[in-house]
Design a protein around this motif. Sequence first.
Motif, PDB file in Angstrom:
ATOM      1  N   PHE A 313       0.816  -1.213   0.000  1.00 39.97           N
ATOM      2  CA  PHE A 313       0.000   0.000   0.000  1.00 39.97           C
ATOM      3  C   PHE A 313       0.851   1.264   0.000  1.00 39.97           C
ATOM      4  CE2 PHE A 313      -3.066  -3.062   1.578  1.00 39.97           C
ATOM      5  CZ  PHE A 313      -4.251  -2.647   0.976  1.00 39.97           C
ATOM      6  N   VAL A 314       0.547   2.149  -0.949  1.00 38.16           N
ATOM      7  CA  VAL A 314       1.050   3.521  -0.945  1.00 38.16           C
ATOM      8  C   VAL A 314      -0.155   4.440  -0.837  1.00 38.16           C
ATOM      9  CG1 VAL A 314       2.088   5.347  -2.340  1.00 38.16           C
ATOM     10  CG2 VAL A 314       3.179   3.114  -2.232  1.00 38.16           C
ATOM     11  N   ILE A 315      -0.093   5.391   0.090  1.00 34.97           N
ATOM     12  CA  ILE A 315      -1.215   6.314   0.292  1.00 34.97           C
ATOM     13  C   ILE A 315      -0.729   7.752   0.092  1.00 34.97           C
ATOM     14  CG2 ILE A 315      -2.945   7.160   1.928  1.00 34.97           C
ATOM     15  CD1 ILE A 315      -2.830   4.438   3.313  1.00 34.97           C
ATOM     16  N   ASN A 316      -1.357   8.465  -0.825  1.00 38.46           N
ATOM     17  CA  ASN A 316      -1.086   9.886  -1.015  1.00 38.46           C
ATOM     18  C   ASN A 316      -2.018  10.669  -0.095  1.00 38.46           C
ATOM     19  OD1 ASN A 316       0.909   9.802  -3.220  1.00 38.46           O
ATOM     20  ND2 ASN A 316      -0.776   8.962  -4.425  1.00 38.46           N
ATOM     21  N   PHE A 317      -1.530  11.001   1.086  1.00 36.68           N
ATOM     22  CA  PHE A 317      -2.331  11.812   1.992  1.00 36.68           C
ATOM     23  C   PHE A 317      -2.540  13.197   1.385  1.00 36.68           C
ATOM     24  CE2 PHE A 317      -3.004  14.500   5.766  1.00 36.68           C
ATOM     25  CZ  PHE A 317      -4.015  13.790   6.404  1.00 36.68           C
ATOM     26  N   GLU A 318      -1.537  13.641   0.640  1.00 38.09           N
ATOM     27  CA  GLU A 318      -1.637  14.872  -0.143  1.00 38.09           C
ATOM     28  C   GLU A 318      -1.171  14.571  -1.557  1.00 38.09           C
ATOM     29  OE1 GLU A 318      -0.655  18.272   3.186  1.00 38.09           O
ATOM     30  OE2 GLU A 318       1.014  17.140   2.322  1.00 38.09           O
ATOM     31  N   LEU A 319      -1.903  15.017  -2.552  1.00 37.03           N
ATOM     32  CA  LEU A 319      -1.480  14.814  -3.932  1.00 37.03           C
ATOM     33  C   LEU A 319      -0.294  15.709  -4.254  1.00 37.03           C
ATOM     34  CD1 LEU A 319      -4.822  14.612  -5.964  1.00 37.03           C
ATOM     35  CD2 LEU A 319      -3.231  12.749  -5.465  1.00 37.03           C
ATOM     36  N   PRO A 320       0.665  15.218  -5.032  1.00 36.82           N
ATOM     37  CA  PRO A 320       1.791  16.065  -5.441  1.00 36.82           C
ATOM     38  C   PRO A 320       1.345  17.043  -6.526  1.00 36.82           C
ATOM     39  CG  PRO A 320       1.942  13.939  -6.520  1.00 36.82           C
ATOM     40  CD  PRO A 320       0.762  13.854  -5.589  1.00 36.82           C
ATOM     41  N   ASN A 321       2.058  18.150  -6.646  1.00 35.76           N
ATOM     42  CA  ASN A 321       1.693  19.121  -7.684  1.00 35.76           C
ATOM     43  C   ASN A 321       2.353  18.818  -9.024  1.00 35.76           C
ATOM     44  OD1 ASN A 321       4.304  19.817  -7.070  1.00 35.76           O
ATOM     45  ND2 ASN A 321       3.802  21.820  -6.204  1.00 35.76           N
ATOM     46  N   GLU A 322       3.159  17.744  -9.086  1.00 35.20           N
ATOM     47  CA  GLU A 322       3.762  17.310 -10.344  1.00 35.20           C
ATOM     48  C   GLU A 322       3.314  15.877 -10.633  1.00 35.20           C
ATOM     49  OE1 GLU A 322       7.930  17.584  -9.857  1.00 35.20           O
ATOM     50  OE2 GLU A 322       7.976  19.781  -9.930  1.00 35.20           O
ATOM     51  N   PRO A 323       2.754  15.615 -11.799  1.00 34.54           N
ATOM     52  CA  PRO A 323       2.284  14.248 -12.098  1.00 34.54           C
ATOM     53  C   PRO A 323       3.405  13.215 -12.086  1.00 34.54           C
ATOM     54  CG  PRO A 323       2.220  15.638 -14.075  1.00 34.54           C
ATOM     55  CD  PRO A 323       2.476  16.549 -12.914  1.00 34.54           C
ATOM     56  N   GLU A 324       4.631  13.637 -12.457  1.00 35.05           N
ATOM     57  CA  GLU A 324       5.752  12.689 -12.426  1.00 35.05           C
ATOM     58  C   GLU A 324       6.022  12.198 -11.009  1.00 35.05           C
ATOM     59  OE1 GLU A 324       5.893  15.652 -13.866  1.00 35.05           O
ATOM     60  OE2 GLU A 324       6.096  15.235 -16.011  1.00 35.05           O
ATOM     61  N   SER A 325       5.822  13.088 -10.034  1.00 34.76           N
ATOM     62  CA  SER A 325       6.025  12.691  -8.640  1.00 34.76           C
ATOM     63  C   SER A 325       4.983  11.662  -8.215  1.00 34.76           C
ATOM     64  CB  SER A 325       5.953  13.915  -7.724  1.00 34.76           C
ATOM     65  OG  SER A 325       7.029  14.779  -7.962  1.00 34.76           O
ATOM     66  N   TYR A 326       3.776  11.776  -8.750  1.00 32.00           N
ATOM     67  CA  TYR A 326       2.744  10.782  -8.456  1.00 32.00           C
ATOM     68  C   TYR A 326       3.182   9.401  -8.938  1.00 32.00           C
ATOM     69  CZ  TYR A 326      -1.653   8.177  -8.847  1.00 32.00           C
ATOM     70  OH  TYR A 326      -2.627   7.207  -8.757  1.00 32.00           O
ATOM     71  N   LEU A 327       3.711   9.337 -10.160  1.00 31.14           N
ATOM     72  CA  LEU A 327       4.170   8.058 -10.698  1.00 31.14           C
ATOM     73  C   LEU A 327       5.309   7.498  -9.865  1.00 31.14           C
ATOM     74  CD1 LEU A 327       4.136   8.664 -14.551  1.00 31.14           C
ATOM     75  CD2 LEU A 327       2.409   7.547 -13.146  1.00 31.14           C
ATOM     76  N   HIS A 328       6.206   8.373  -9.434  1.00 28.62           N
ATOM     77  CA  HIS A 328       7.302   7.906  -8.592  1.00 28.62           C
ATOM     78  C   HIS A 328       6.769   7.345  -7.281  1.00 28.62           C
ATOM     79  CE1 HIS A 328      10.750   7.754  -5.994  1.00 28.62           C
ATOM     80  NE2 HIS A 328      10.150   8.591  -5.175  1.00 28.62           N
ATOM     81  N   PRO A 356      -3.810  16.382 -14.515  1.00 24.32           N
ATOM     82  CA  PRO A 356      -2.555  15.953 -15.167  1.00 24.32           C
ATOM     83  C   PRO A 356      -2.074  14.588 -14.692  1.00 24.32           C
ATOM     84  CG  PRO A 356      -2.153  17.741 -13.594  1.00 24.32           C
ATOM     85  CD  PRO A 356      -3.635  17.640 -13.761  1.00 24.32           C
ATOM     86  N   ILE A 357      -2.416  14.219 -13.458  1.00 25.81           N
ATOM     87  CA  ILE A 357      -2.049  12.886 -12.965  1.00 25.81           C
ATOM     88  C   ILE A 357      -2.760  11.814 -13.774  1.00 25.81           C
ATOM     89  CG2 ILE A 357      -2.440  11.284 -11.046  1.00 25.81           C
ATOM     90  CD1 ILE A 357      -1.674  13.572  -9.167  1.00 25.81           C
ATOM     91  N   LYS A 358      -4.065  12.009 -14.017  1.00 31.25           N
ATOM     92  CA  LYS A 358      -4.818  11.027 -14.805  1.00 31.25           C
ATOM     93  C   LYS A 358      -4.296  10.959 -16.239  1.00 31.25           C
ATOM     94  CE  LYS A 358      -8.928  12.666 -14.036  1.00 31.25           C
ATOM     95  NZ  LYS A 358     -10.393  12.770 -14.112  1.00 31.25           N
TER      96      LYS A 358
END
Length: 397
Positions: A313-328, A356-358
Amino acid sequence: MMKFEQINLATPLLQSLQEKGYNEMTPIQEKALPVLLKGVDILACAPTGTGKTAAFILPVLQNILQKESKKGIKALILTPTRELALQIGLETEKLARHTSIRHAVVIGGESMEEQLYLVDRGVDIIIGTPGRVHHLQDQKLIDFRNLDILVLDEADRMLDMGFIGTIRKIAFRLPRKKQSALFSATLQSDTRELAKEILRKPEFIDLATSLPDLSLISQSVYYVDKQNKFNLLKYLLEEKQIQTALIFVRTKFDAEKLAAELIKSGRDACALHGNKEQDERSLVFRNFVSGKTAILVATDIAARGIDIPNLEFVINFELPNEPESYLHRIGRTGRAGNSGHAISLCSNAELRFLKPIKKIAGNKKIVIIEQHPFSYAPRQKGEARQSAASIGKMKSR
């Protein structure tokens, strides 16, 4: 898939690979290894968790074995964070275990005297962060005159952290005749510019668009008011019976605050961020990997490149403002053929980050969970929607 034995690696390296259970190459290894073994520069773009470390370590070791009579430091590997440098050092040690090749990790936050002691004893490979390497180079405490190979790992993150000037200063003082490799999860304009300065007629390898890791990761988003995020997090940990999780936040302050709140609620948690001393960061990470700590709350920089086996499990308590960081972030799970789950808590203020994440996630749908105790579920077109009841419980292994 190509097998390692098909590329004529030295017997000691093949023996180490076999002992680690590595038989077939990952896509980045299959593309990069033959090119690097020929001595050609490469610019490689690939997602995290795809085997990039072995893709550059093996050619470095092979090159050194072929030039055993040559003295001095033969390879320099630069990486953005201390944690990643230590991991690369550990991987180097494992792959070189049947050779006499020696390496040293030089990073900030640890004793420079101890690091110099290792260097002075004689090493073939230096693995380090730009700041410490540049300091040693500037003080003439380290000699790169016999360098054959330069590797820049996670180049995009190093530039995001403001190291471009330092990297240029390091590279300017290195021998002009050498092989260079630049690995990056993304290729933005500044990364391309750096590649033009450092690489000579490189072969370009682009696997970033394939995103193979996403096929093993279920992704879901819960809309929630900011003030209810912690309540929703506690609910999800209980409802899905999550025992171990990596939770991402944006700032050091948020990491400490959330870890403290989790501890207060009865959970075993700890924070990992750049303000901690290196010894403490290493201890926090080891405790999480070993299972002594159940929940790790981390910032992007602190967790960049860390490898956590079997993390579900990875949980994004806060979404990153860069989509690349989400993928990382979500790439920390779904590794080595294992499935994983990425859960994101999205407030109204973070909706602008979700689009942009989607888009960057490609064809892999991000499921919106409408029904949960703290939902306000804003409507957006084109989103896959599903109720929490239909998802069912995802039990930890």
